[in-house]
Design a protein around this motif. Structure first.
Motif, mmCIF file in Angstrom:
data_model
loop_
_atom_site.group_PDB
_atom_site.id
_atom_site.type_symbol
_atom_site.label_atom_id
_atom_site.label_comp_id
_atom_site.label_asym_id
_atom_site.label_seq_id
_atom_site.Cartn_x
_atom_site.Cartn_y
_atom_site.Cartn_z
ATOM 1 N N PHE A 1 0.859 -1.194 0.000
ATOM 2 C CA PHE A 1 0.000 0.000 0.000
ATOM 3 C C PHE A 1 0.890 1.238 0.000
ATOM 4 C CE2 PHE A 1 -2.826 3.226 1.520
ATOM 5 C CZ PHE A 1 -4.115 2.809 1.236
ATOM 6 N N ILE A 2 0.547 2.204 -0.868
ATOM 7 C CA ILE A 2 1.386 3.401 -1.022
ATOM 8 C C ILE A 2 0.514 4.595 -1.408
ATOM 9 C CG2 ILE A 2 1.898 3.077 -3.504
ATOM 10 C CD1 ILE A 2 4.865 3.838 -2.756
ATOM 11 N N GLY A 3 0.973 5.767 -1.100
ATOM 12 C CA GLY A 3 0.254 6.977 -1.506
ATOM 13 C C GLY A 3 0.729 7.466 -2.856
ATOM 14 N N VAL A 4 -0.208 7.819 -3.721
ATOM 15 C CA VAL A 4 0.117 8.381 -5.041
ATOM 16 C C VAL A 4 -0.743 9.633 -5.233
ATOM 17 C CG1 VAL A 4 1.029 6.342 -6.220
ATOM 18 C CG2 VAL A 4 -1.438 6.622 -6.034
ATOM 19 N N HIS A 5 -0.173 10.765 -4.907
ATOM 20 C CA HIS A 5 -0.919 12.031 -4.925
ATOM 21 C C HIS A 5 -0.753 12.697 -6.287
ATOM 22 C CE1 HIS A 5 -1.263 16.419 -3.258
ATOM 23 N NE2 HIS A 5 -2.330 16.060 -3.947
ATOM 24 N N PHE A 6 -1.809 12.635 -7.094
ATOM 25 C CA PHE A 6 -1.841 13.315 -8.384
ATOM 26 C C PHE A 6 -2.346 14.742 -8.182
ATOM 27 C CE2 PHE A 6 -1.937 8.874 -9.514
ATOM 28 C CZ PHE A 6 -1.245 8.788 -10.716
ATOM 29 N N PHE A 7 -2.112 15.565 -9.189
ATOM 30 C CA PHE A 7 -2.530 16.961 -9.143
ATOM 31 C C PHE A 7 -3.469 17.236 -10.319
ATOM 32 C CE2 PHE A 7 1.252 16.459 -6.774
ATOM 33 C CZ PHE A 7 1.181 17.358 -5.725
ATOM 34 N N SER A 8 -4.414 18.114 -10.102
ATOM 35 C CA SER A 8 -5.453 18.358 -11.101
ATOM 36 C C SER A 8 -5.162 19.629 -11.917
ATOM 37 C CB SER A 8 -6.802 18.489 -10.391
ATOM 38 O OG SER A 8 -7.852 18.623 -11.308
ATOM 39 N N PRO A 9 -5.428 19.580 -13.241
ATOM 40 C CA PRO A 9 -5.872 18.428 -14.035
ATOM 41 C C PRO A 9 -4.718 17.454 -14.295
ATOM 42 C CG PRO A 9 -5.594 20.342 -15.443
ATOM 43 C CD PRO A 9 -5.343 20.816 -14.048
ATOM 44 N N VAL A 10 -4.979 16.180 -14.092
ATOM 45 C CA VAL A 10 -3.928 15.155 -14.106
ATOM 46 C C VAL A 10 -3.164 15.144 -15.418
ATOM 47 C CG1 VAL A 10 -3.465 12.681 -13.919
ATOM 48 C CG2 VAL A 10 -5.213 13.740 -12.476
ATOM 49 N N GLU A 11 -3.881 15.302 -16.533
ATOM 50 C CA GLU A 11 -3.213 15.180 -17.839
ATOM 51 C C GLU A 11 -2.258 16.341 -18.112
ATOM 52 O OE1 GLU A 11 -7.270 17.089 -18.544
ATOM 53 O OE2 GLU A 11 -6.424 15.473 -17.315
ATOM 54 N N ARG A 12 -2.371 17.427 -17.363
ATOM 55 C CA ARG A 12 -1.489 18.576 -17.599
ATOM 56 C C ARG A 12 -0.455 18.785 -16.493
ATOM 57 N NH1 ARG A 12 -6.221 21.484 -19.262
ATOM 58 N NH2 ARG A 12 -6.033 22.946 -17.519
ATOM 59 N N MET A 13 -0.783 18.374 -15.283
ATOM 60 C CA MET A 13 0.130 18.592 -14.159
ATOM 61 C C MET A 13 1.220 17.515 -14.162
ATOM 62 S SD MET A 13 -0.712 21.334 -12.569
ATOM 63 C CE MET A 13 -0.162 21.291 -10.865
ATOM 64 N N PRO A 14 2.496 17.916 -14.148
ATOM 65 C CA PRO A 14 3.581 16.951 -14.349
ATOM 66 C C PRO A 14 4.023 16.185 -13.113
ATOM 67 C CG PRO A 14 4.489 19.163 -14.193
ATOM 68 C CD PRO A 14 2.982 19.308 -14.130
ATOM 69 N N LEU A 15 3.580 16.608 -11.926
ATOM 70 C CA LEU A 15 4.119 16.042 -10.691
ATOM 71 C C LEU A 15 3.301 14.862 -10.189
ATOM 72 C CD1 LEU A 15 6.402 16.684 -8.533
ATOM 73 C CD2 LEU A 15 4.558 17.671 -7.162
ATOM 74 N N LEU A 16 3.995 13.899 -9.560
ATOM 75 C CA LEU A 16 3.358 12.835 -8.806
ATOM 76 C C LEU A 16 4.084 12.732 -7.467
ATOM 77 C CD1 LEU A 16 1.349 10.510 -8.530
ATOM 78 C CD2 LEU A 16 3.017 9.006 -9.618
ATOM 79 N N GLU A 17 3.357 12.986 -6.379
ATOM 80 C CA GLU A 17 3.922 12.893 -5.033
ATOM 81 C C GLU A 17 3.654 11.486 -4.504
ATOM 82 O OE1 GLU A 17 4.001 15.620 -1.004
ATOM 83 O OE2 GLU A 17 2.105 15.449 -2.095
ATOM 84 N N ILE A 18 4.714 10.739 -4.303
ATOM 85 C CA ILE A 18 4.600 9.358 -3.826
ATOM 86 C C ILE A 18 4.894 9.345 -2.330
ATOM 87 C CG2 ILE A 18 5.588 7.042 -3.994
ATOM 88 C CD1 ILE A 18 6.147 7.621 -6.936
ATOM 89 N N ILE A 19 3.966 8.739 -1.542
ATOM 90 C CA ILE A 19 4.071 8.797 -0.092
ATOM 91 C C ILE A 19 4.230 7.392 0.484
ATOM 92 C CG2 ILE A 19 3.006 9.632 2.023
ATOM 93 C CD1 ILE A 19 1.356 10.782 -1.086
ATOM 94 N N LEU A 20 5.253 7.233 1.320
ATOM 95 C CA LEU A 20 5.518 5.951 1.961
ATOM 96 C C LEU A 20 4.802 5.866 3.299
ATOM 97 C CD1 LEU A 20 9.376 5.668 1.369
ATOM 98 C CD2 LEU A 20 7.564 4.512 0.116
ATOM 99 N N GLY A 21 3.988 4.827 3.479
ATOM 100 C CA GLY A 21 3.434 4.547 4.786
ATOM 101 C C GLY A 21 4.478 3.858 5.648
ATOM 102 N N GLU A 22 4.161 3.657 6.918
ATOM 103 C CA GLU A 22 5.133 3.046 7.823
ATOM 104 C C GLU A 22 5.525 1.642 7.390
ATOM 105 O OE1 GLU A 22 3.710 3.191 11.820
ATOM 106 O OE2 GLU A 22 3.717 5.386 11.921
ATOM 107 N N LYS A 23 4.608 0.921 6.733
ATOM 108 C CA LYS A 23 4.879 -0.468 6.347
ATOM 109 C C LYS A 23 5.073 -0.649 4.848
ATOM 110 C CE LYS A 23 2.445 -2.345 10.368
ATOM 111 N NZ LYS A 23 1.362 -3.246 10.846
ATOM 112 N N THR A 24 5.070 0.445 4.082
ATOM 113 C CA THR A 24 5.263 0.324 2.629
ATOM 114 C C THR A 24 6.644 -0.255 2.335
ATOM 115 O OG1 THR A 24 3.863 2.255 2.246
ATOM 116 C CG2 THR A 24 5.276 1.547 0.434
ATOM 117 N N SER A 25 6.694 -1.274 1.482
ATOM 118 C CA SER A 25 7.972 -1.913 1.168
ATOM 119 C C SER A 25 8.734 -1.135 0.103
ATOM 120 C CB SER A 25 7.730 -3.343 0.675
ATOM 121 O OG SER A 25 7.141 -3.324 -0.624
ATOM 122 N N GLN A 26 10.021 -1.396 0.041
ATOM 123 C CA GLN A 26 10.850 -0.776 -0.989
ATOM 124 C C GLN A 26 10.465 -1.286 -2.375
ATOM 125 O OE1 GLN A 26 13.600 1.737 -0.426
ATOM 126 N NE2 GLN A 26 11.916 1.820 1.061
#
Length: 721
Positions: free
Chosen positions: A450-475
Motif C-alpha cells: 500500500f502506497i500513496g500516489v498524490h496526483f494533481f489536477s488536471p492530471v493530464e497537464r500537471m507533471p508532478l506525482l507525489e509518492i508517499i511511503l506509509g510506515e509499512k510500505t515496502s521498498q
C-alpha cells in the motif's frame, strides 16, 4: 580528435561526425568547441575539400545543447557578467568562422537538436533534418533563465524574421520536423538514414558558401529596428506582456527581447557581441543557477528515478484499476490510457463510470480538433478505458489507484472491496492530498503493498506525482510506484508519511497566510497582487475559492477529529472561513460566492463585503514585505518537512514546490529560496516576522543548525549533474 570523426571522401566532401565519448548524447563542451575550431580551419585550408557535412555519430540525436554539468560547476564557484560573456565567446566565434570561412557547410541533423545544437546547425549554410517522430529542434535556454549564447538570438530572426522567431525564443518551444520546415528553420527533410546523403548532394551541386545576412543588400525578413511594421507587436507589446507574465522575476525573456531588438540592427559580428553581453548578465544571476539546478539537473534525476530502490526488477503496468470516476479518477484513467495502459474505471453506478470515460472523450476530441492527434489514435486511447461497477474486473490489474472522496470512511470501504478482488501481488495506491497513508493502509490486508500516489489536477497537464511511503510500505512497492510514474511520464518525488505530506502542507501555509493578512486589515487586492508579483500563479483568496472554503474547512475538521495538532495558528484563517461558509453562505467558486463574486458575465471580482467583514487598516504594508511573507512562510514549511524527515531529498522539496503548488520557478523552489536569500539572513528575516506576526514564522531546529554551520541543503551542482 576525441570528440569528432573527420573523414574526406573521393568527391572532396568532408564528413565531420560529432561523437563525445562516454556520453549517450552529444553536448557542447569546451573540448568539442576547440575541435570544431580546428575542423573548420582544416576545411577552409585544404584545397581538396569542397565542403563539409556536420552530423552526429550517435543514434540518439544531433547535439542536445550545452554541458550543464560544466556550467553548473562555474555557477557554484561564482561568476560575474563579464566572465559569463567570455564563456560564450569561443563557441560564438567558432560558429561565425564556420559561416564565413569560404567553404560551404551542411548540417545533417539526424536527431534532437536543442540549444547549442540548433545554433551549430543555424551557422551551417544548409540544413537537412531527419523526419522522425522523436526528432525536434529548438532553443530552450529561456527555461534555464538564459538566452542562446551561440548566435541563436541573431541567426534565427535573420532567417525567419523577428515576429516568427520571438515566440520560439521566449517560450523555448520545440519544433517537430514538419513545423521546422514550414517555418524555414531547415531547408529539407529526409529519412533518418538519408540525411547525410541529402546534405552531401547539396554540397556536390556547388552551392554558395555565404549566409543570406552576409550578402549585400540583405534585410531582416519583415524588417528590424524602430521603423519595422511589427515593432509595436514584437517589441513594445511583447515587452509589456513579458514583464506582466514574469512580474520581472525572470530576467531572460526581457533580455531576449533586448538582444533581438538591438542585435537585428547591427552587422552580425556586433550583434553576436550584444548577445554575449546579455548571456553573461543572465548567467551571473541567481535565477539561472536556481533554474539550472532544480528544473534541469534535479528534475532529470527525478525523471530518471535516481531514488529508486536498487535491486528491485523493473515492473510495467499493463492494466490499471482506477476507483472513482470523478475529475481526478477520470484524469488518471485518461493519462494511463494515453500511454498505452488498459484501464478499469470503476464507480458506484455505470452512469458515473461512463461519465469518467466521457472526460477522456472530450479531451481527445479537443486534441484531434487542434491537430495534436488523429481520430484513429484517439479511438485507440478511448478503447483502453473500460468503465464498470464490478470490483471483480480488478482481478487482472497489476496496480490499483483509489481516487474517491477525501474522507477516511469512504476510502476504507472501497479499499476493502478492491482488496478482495485484486491479485495477491498487485499494488494499491491511494490518491489523497492530506490523509496519512499509514492510517489508510489499515483497510488493506497487505500494508507492505500500500502506497500513496498524490496526483494533481488536471492530471493530464500537471507533471508532478507525489509518492508517499506509509510506515509499512515496502521498498519493492516504492520501486513499482516509481516505475508507474515513469510510464505515466510524471516527475515523481518521494516523501514519508505525514498529514498533508509535503505539497499540501506547504501550499496550506500560502492560503492561510493570505487569509491571515485579510484579517490583519490588508486590502484584499493588495494581497492578491503581492502574491502574483512574488511569482505565485494565483492569489491565495482566489485559490481557496477554487478549492472551496467548505472543503478546506472539512479537511481542517477531519484533522481535529483525528486528534492532530493543527499547524500555524489556524484561528487566523479558519474562524474567518467558517463565518464565510456557515453564516454568509459564501462557500467558494462552485457555489457562486466566496472571497470573490462570480457574476453572470463571467468576470470575477473581489467581494465588496470583505471591507465590512475585515476592515482595512489605515496604513497598508509595503508590497515587498507581503511578497517576502508569502515566500518565507512556504519556505519555512519546506524546511520543517526536512527537519521532521517528511522530505527525504531536498531536491524533491524544490521540484515539488514548483511543479506541484506553483511556488515561483525563479526561486528554484522552497529550499533554494532559503539558500538564495542566505541561510543566516533568512533566519533573521523569519525571526523578525515571528516577533511581529507569531510563532508560525519560527525557524525549525535543522534550519538553525544549518545557518550556524553554513551547511547548504543542496550538494554542489556539478556533482549532482
Amino acid at each position: 580528435m576525441q570528440n569528432l570523426n573527420f573523414t574526406v571522401d573521393a568527391d572532396g566532401i568532408a564528413l565531420i561526425a560529432i561523437d563525445l565519448p562516454d556520453r549517450s548524447m552529444n553536448v557542447i563542451t569546451p573540448g568539442l568547441t576547440q575541435e570544431l575550431a580546428a575542423a573548420v580551419e582544416r576545411v577552409a585550408a585544404e584545397v581538396g575539400i569542397r565542403g563539409a557535412v556536420l552530423t552526429s555519430a550517435k543514434a540518439e540525436g544531433f547535439v542536445a545543447g550545452a554541458d550543464i554539468g560544466f556550467m553548473a560547476g562555474l555557477l557554484e564557484d561564482g561568476i560575474d557578467a563579464p566572465a559569463g560573456a567570455r564563456l560564450a565567446e569561443p563557441l560564438s566565434l567558432v560558429l561565425r568562422r564556420l559561416e564565413i570561412c569560404g567553404k560551404p557547410f551542411a548540417a545533417a541533423i539526424n536527431g534532437l537538436a536543442l540549444g547549442g545544437g540548433l545554433e551549430l546547425a543555424l551557422a551551417c549554410h544548409y540544413r537537412v533534418l531527419a523526419d522522425a517522430p522523436k526528432v525536434a529542434v529548438g532553443l530552450p535556454e529561456v527555461g534555464l533563465g538564459l538566452l542562446p549564447g551561440g548566435g541563436g538570438t541573431q541567426r534565427l530572426p535573420r532567417l525567419i524574421g523577428i515576429e516568427k522567431s520571438l515566440p520560439l525564443l521566449l517560450t523555448g518551444q520545440q519544433l517537430r520536423p514538419a513545423e521546422a520546415l514550414k517555418l524555414g528553420v531547415v531547408h529539407a527533410l529526409a529519412e533518418p538514414a538519408q540525411v547525410v546523403q541529402a546534405a552531401r548532394q547539396w554540397l556536390l551541386a556547388s552551392p554558395k558558401a555565404t549566409q543570406p545576412w552576409d550578402e549585400k543588400g540583405y534585410r531582416v525578413p519583415g524588417g528590424a529596428g524602430p521603423t519595422a511594421s511589427h515593432v509595436s507587436r514584437t517589441v513594445t507589446a511583447a515587452t509589456t506582456l513579458a514583464a506582466a507574465q514574469t512580474q520581472r522575476n525572470l530576467p531572460a525573456p526581457l533580455a531576449i527581447l533586448s538582444a533581438v531588438y538591438e542585435g537585428a540592427q547591427l552587422p552580425m559580428d556586433g550583434a553576436l557581441a550584444i548577445e554575449r553581453k546579455y548571456f553573461g548578465q543572465l548567467l551571473a544571476s541567481d535565477v539561472a543557477r536556481n533554474l539550472m539546478r532544480t528544473m534541469f539537473i534535479n528534475k532529470q534525476r527525478c525523471d530518471k528515478l535516481a531514488n529508486r530502490p536498487a535491486g528491485v526488477p523493473k515492473a510495467k503496468v499493463t492494466r490499471l484499476g482506477v476507483l472513482g470516476a470523478g475529475m481526478m479518477g477520470a484524469g488518471i484513467a485518461y493519462s494511463a490510457a494515453n500511454v498505452g495502459i488498459d484501464v478499469v474505471l470503476l464507480d458506484a453506478t455505470q452512469e458515473q463510470a461512463e461519465r469518467g470515460k466521457q472526460y477522456a472523450q472530450n479531451t481527445l476530441d479537443k486534441a484531434v480538433s487542434r491537430g495534436r492527434s488523429t481520430p484513429q489514435k484517439a479511438a485507440a486511447v478511448l478503447a483502453r478505458i473500460h468503465p464498470t461497477t464490478d470490483f471483480a474486473a480488478l482481478a487482472g490489474c497489476e496496480f490499483v489507484i483509489e481516487a474517491v472522496f477525501e474522507q477516511r470512511g469512504v476510502k476504507a470501504e472501497v479499499t476493502r472491496k478492491a482488496a478482495a478482488a485484486m491479485a495477491g501481488d498487485a499494488v494499491f495506491g491511494s490518491n489523497t492530498s492530506t490523509l496519512p497513508i499509514t492510517g489508510l493502509a489499515e483497510a488493506f490486508e497487505r500494508p507492505a503493498d500500500f502506497i500513496g500516489v498524490h496526483f494533481f489536477s488536471p492530471v493530464e497537464r500537471m507533471p508532478l506525482l507525489e509518492i508517499i511511503l506509509g510506515e509499512k510500505t515496502s521498498q519493492a512497492t516504492l520501486a513499482r510506484a516509481l516505475d508507474l510514474a515513469e510510464q505515466l511520464r510524471k516527475t515523481p518525488i518521494v516523501v514519508n508519511d505525514s498529514r498533508g505530506f509535503f505539497t499540501s502542507r506547504t501550499f496550506g501555509t500560502f492560503i492561510k497566510e493570505g487569509v491571515a493578512m485579510l484579517q490583519e486589515g490588508v486590502l484584499p487586492a493588495l494581497i492578491e497582487n503581492a502574491a502574483r508579483q512574488a511569482g505565485m500563479p494565483v492569489g491565495p483568496l482566489a485559490v481557496v475559492d477554487e478549492v472551496s472554503l467548505e472543503i478546506t474547512l472539512k479537511v481542517y475538521d477531519q484533522w481535529v477529529a483525528d486528534g492532530a495538532q493543527p499547524l500555524h495558528e489556524p484561528a487566523l484563517s479558519v474562524n474567518l472561513m467558517r463565518k464565510m461558509v456557515e453564516e454568509l453562505g459564501r462557500k467558494g467558486k462552485a457555489a457562486g460566492a466566496g472571497f470573490f463574486e462570480y457574476p453572470a458575465d463571467g468576470k470575477k471580482r473581489l467581494w465588496p463585503g470583505l471591507a465590512q467583514l475585515c476592515p482595512p487598516q489605515a496604513s497598508q504594508p509595503d508590497v515587498e514585505e507581503l511578497k517576502r511573507r508569502f515566500l518565507t512562510i512556504q519556505a519555512l514549511e519546506g524546511a520543517r518537512c526536512i527537519d521532521e524527515g517528511v522530505v527525504r531529498d531536498p531536491a524533491d522539496a524544490d521540484i515539488g514546490s514548483i511543479l506541484g503548488i506553483g511556488y515561483p520557478a525563479w526561486t528554484g523552489g522552497v529550499l533554494s529560496y532559503i539558500e538564495t536569500v542566505g541561510l543566516q539572513r533568512f533566519v533573521e528575516q523569519a525571526r523578525d516576522f515571528a516577533a511581529r506576526l507569531g510563532p508560525r514564522y519560527e525557524p525549525p531546529a535543522d534550519l538553525l543548525r544549518r545557518a550556524a554551520e553554513q551547511q547548504a541543503y543542496h550538494p554542489p551542482m556539478a556533482a549532482a549533474a
